[in-house]
Design an enzyme around this catalytic site. Structure first.
Site, PDB file in Angstrom:
ATOM      1  N   GLU A  56      10.714 -15.298 -60.524  1.00 24.38           N
ATOM      2  CA  GLU A  56      11.539 -14.983 -61.686  1.00 24.38           C
ATOM      3  C   GLU A  56      12.660 -14.003 -61.328  1.00 24.38           C
ATOM      4  O   GLU A  56      13.793 -14.143 -61.797  1.00 24.38           O
ATOM      5  CB  GLU A  56      10.675 -14.391 -62.805  1.00 24.38           C
ATOM      6  CG  GLU A  56       9.598 -15.338 -63.327  1.00 24.38           C
ATOM      7  CD  GLU A  56       8.280 -15.207 -62.593  1.00 24.38           C
ATOM      8  OE1 GLU A  56       7.238 -15.452 -63.209  1.00 24.38           O
ATOM      9  OE2 GLU A  56       8.285 -14.849 -61.389  1.00 24.38           O
ATOM     10  N   THR A 164     -15.801 -37.002 -31.728  1.00 26.14           N
ATOM     11  CA  THR A 164     -14.874 -35.872 -31.633  1.00 26.14           C
ATOM     12  C   THR A 164     -14.807 -35.267 -30.241  1.00 26.14           C
ATOM     13  O   THR A 164     -13.973 -34.401 -29.991  1.00 26.14           O
ATOM     14  CB  THR A 164     -15.281 -34.771 -32.626  1.00 26.14           C
ATOM     15  OG1 THR A 164     -16.610 -34.328 -32.304  1.00 26.14           O
ATOM     16  CG2 THR A 164     -15.250 -35.294 -34.048  1.00 26.14           C
ATOM     17  N   ALA A 167     -19.614 -36.570 -24.296  1.00 28.51           N
ATOM     18  CA  ALA A 167     -20.912 -35.905 -24.193  1.00 28.51           C
ATOM     19  C   ALA A 167     -20.806 -34.589 -23.438  1.00 28.51           C
ATOM     20  O   ALA A 167     -21.547 -33.640 -23.705  1.00 28.51           O
ATOM     21  CB  ALA A 167     -21.912 -36.827 -23.512  1.00 28.51           C
ATOM     22  N   THR A 199     -17.207 -23.838 -30.001  1.00 32.23           N
ATOM     23  CA  THR A 199     -15.824 -24.263 -29.724  1.00 32.23           C
ATOM     24  C   THR A 199     -15.084 -23.177 -28.957  1.00 32.23           C
ATOM     25  O   THR A 199     -14.322 -23.468 -28.022  1.00 32.23           O
ATOM     26  CB  THR A 199     -15.097 -24.568 -31.041  1.00 32.23           C
ATOM     27  OG1 THR A 199     -15.742 -25.667 -31.687  1.00 32.23           O
ATOM     28  CG2 THR A 199     -13.639 -24.927 -30.789  1.00 32.23           C
ATOM     29  N   ASP A 203     -13.580 -24.301 -25.403  1.00 33.03           N
ATOM     30  CA  ASP A 203     -12.136 -24.541 -25.325  1.00 33.03           C
ATOM     31  C   ASP A 203     -11.301 -23.275 -25.144  1.00 33.03           C
ATOM     32  O   ASP A 203     -10.127 -23.370 -24.779  1.00 33.03           O
ATOM     33  CB  ASP A 203     -11.657 -25.264 -26.590  1.00 33.03           C
ATOM     34  CG  ASP A 203     -12.297 -26.632 -26.760  1.00 33.03           C
ATOM     35  OD1 ASP A 203     -12.772 -27.191 -25.755  1.00 33.03           O
ATOM     36  OD2 ASP A 203     -12.333 -27.135 -27.902  1.00 33.03           O
ATOM     37  N   ARG A 210       2.120 -22.516 -33.902  1.00 30.07           N
ATOM     38  CA  ARG A 210       3.117 -22.648 -32.839  1.00 30.07           C
ATOM     39  C   ARG A 210       4.319 -23.479 -33.284  1.00 30.07           C
ATOM     40  O   ARG A 210       4.970 -24.125 -32.475  1.00 30.07           O
ATOM     41  CB  ARG A 210       2.465 -23.234 -31.586  1.00 30.07           C
ATOM     42  CG  ARG A 210       1.406 -22.308 -31.002  1.00 30.07           C
ATOM     43  CD  ARG A 210       0.871 -22.780 -29.674  1.00 30.07           C
ATOM     44  NE  ARG A 210       0.031 -23.951 -29.789  1.00 30.07           N
ATOM     45  CZ  ARG A 210      -1.263 -23.918 -30.099  1.00 30.07           C
ATOM     46  NH1 ARG A 210      -1.858 -22.758 -30.359  1.00 30.07           N
ATOM     47  NH2 ARG A 210      -1.966 -25.029 -30.165  1.00 30.07           N
ATOM     48  N   GLU A 303     -11.708 -25.332 -38.135  1.00 31.58           N
ATOM     49  CA  GLU A 303     -11.465 -26.135 -36.934  1.00 31.58           C
ATOM     50  C   GLU A 303     -12.624 -25.866 -35.996  1.00 31.58           C
ATOM     51  O   GLU A 303     -12.601 -24.906 -35.227  1.00 31.58           O
ATOM     52  CB  GLU A 303     -10.142 -25.761 -36.274  1.00 31.58           C
ATOM     53  CG  GLU A 303      -8.907 -26.149 -37.052  1.00 31.58           C
ATOM     54  CD  GLU A 303      -7.644 -26.049 -36.202  1.00 31.58           C
ATOM     55  OE1 GLU A 303      -7.539 -26.792 -35.212  1.00 31.58           O
ATOM     56  OE2 GLU A 303      -6.772 -25.230 -36.540  1.00 31.58           O
TER      57      GLU A 303
END
Length: 373
Positions: A56, A164, A167, A199, A203, A210, A303
């Site tokens: 506003e 996903t 193994a 994870t 990873d 990014r 994630e």
């Protein structure tokens, strides 16, 4: 209440403006405002990052004279002073004579008080135009204030046969660069990114945004969401990549003397440690979401691997599921999407498709759980 064609046209524009703030306004809602006189737009604006002008004020500052005008705003004007003054008072002082809003503000500091201020000043107020669309833009803000929990989006990338990772745990990369860039947009719109220790150890992800504001077509700089690692046994290394990246890291663990001893090294690396109740030996995810809501997180994105992603779903915490399907087959030995204890067809989780679109070579499907979930 009936609305004219002009009302609908102007509120549609206000909703477009509100969407411009969806990456930058949190913990405030993303709001758009259009000032109209004689059926013509004379000013408009949207909410800037926290501490900046609300929609506003932005709209009024673009107008020389707002006396006798109508303001179209996607959320009830605020009635309290925070880092900025009350928007309802600004509309009154500017001489606006009619305010059309899409929906009321669930924030207890407002919650109808903005409407009352306007009406007490003799301003005509109409509410409910395109309410569903307005609530959708601010679904995280609304859920946080109505339920004390952030909106929970679970993101998964999978092969066509629903796998996903291999193994071995290898998962880079399932989808194409176009899909991965699209995920960056989801991150940028989230207040926090949640992952599990599995994870993180496999990873060592950064979980940063990014892309830039230019990539998403907004003026204000994008923020880095809070990175949250669910780590019941505090296995995370102080050398983890996250600690060398911009933004804050929160490690969620369970109460216990052993965890307290391990926490100091992570704190030295810059982590914020939160001790939460345990549920079946793991961090209580409901308690984690309450904690994040108290930290003013409107929306979070999960994630994570099959275990943590499945736990959010199994515990009834899912609001939105976004799946990126790659045209690949990984085979039966590869890892599944979710660790869900479903034994019979009748016990399935029903989802409703909200959107399907192709992103590069991949397919993105957005789903909501059915209402009886």
């Amino acid at each position: 209440m009936s609305f004219s064609i002009i009302d609908r046209e102007m509120m549609s524009r206000a909703l477009q403006l509100a969407a411009s703030g969806r990456y930058t306004t949190s913990p405030n809602p993303a709001v758009g405002c259009v000032i109209v006189a004689d059926d013509k737009v004379i000013g408009e604006g949207y909410t800037r990052p926290a501490g900046g002008n609300h929609a506003e004020i932005e709209a009024l500052q673009s107008v020389e004279d707002a006396h006798g005008s109508t303001a179209y705003v996607t959320l009830e004007p605020c009635s309290h002073s925070g880092k900025t003054g009350p928007c309802a008072n600004a509309l009154i002082d500017a001489g606006v004579t009619r305010v059309v809003m899409a929906c009321e503000d669930p924030n207890p500091q407002v919650a109808g008080e903005g409407i009352k201020l306007l009406q007490d000043a003799g301003i005509e107020v109409a509410c409910g135009l395109f309410e569903d669309q307005a609530r959708d833009i601010n679904k995280g803000f609304i859920k946080r204030h109505e339920q004390g929990m952030p909106w929970v989006l679970v993101k998964m990338a999978a092969s066509l046969d629903g796998r996903t990772a291999m193994a071995s745990g290898q998962s880079q990369w399932i989808t194409t660069p176009a899909a991965r860039k699209d995920v960056q947009r989801l991150r940028a719109a989230s207040c926090a990114i949640i992952t599990g220790i599995g994870t993180q150890l496999m990873d060592d992800p950064s979980l940063t945004v990014r892309i830039t504001n230019e990539d998403v077509g907004v003026e204000d700089n994008l923020r880095q969401p809070l990175r949250v690692v669910v780590d019941s046994k505090l296995q995370m290394s102080p050398e983890a990549r996250m600690f060398s990246q911009p933004g804050s890291v929160l490690v969620a663990t369970v109460d216990g003397d052993e965890q307290c001893n391990k926490a100091e090294a992570l704190k030295q690396s810059g982590a914020d440690i939160v001790f939460l109740p345990a549920r079946d030996g793991h961090v209580d995810l409901h308690a984690l979401l309450v904690e994040l809501a108290e930290r003013e997180c409107n929306s979070v994105m999960v994630e994570a691997g099959a275990g943590l992603a499945g736990a959010f779903i199994a515990e009834g915490l899912l609001d939105e599921l976004v799946c990126y399907w790659a045209p690949k087959l990984f085979g039966s030995d590869a890892r599944p999407m979710f660790g869900l204890p479903i034994k019979t067809i009748d016990a399935h989780l029903a989802l409703s498709v909200q959107d399907i679109r192709q992103i590069g070579e991949d397919i993105r499907v957005t789903l909501y759980p059915d209402k009886d979930y």
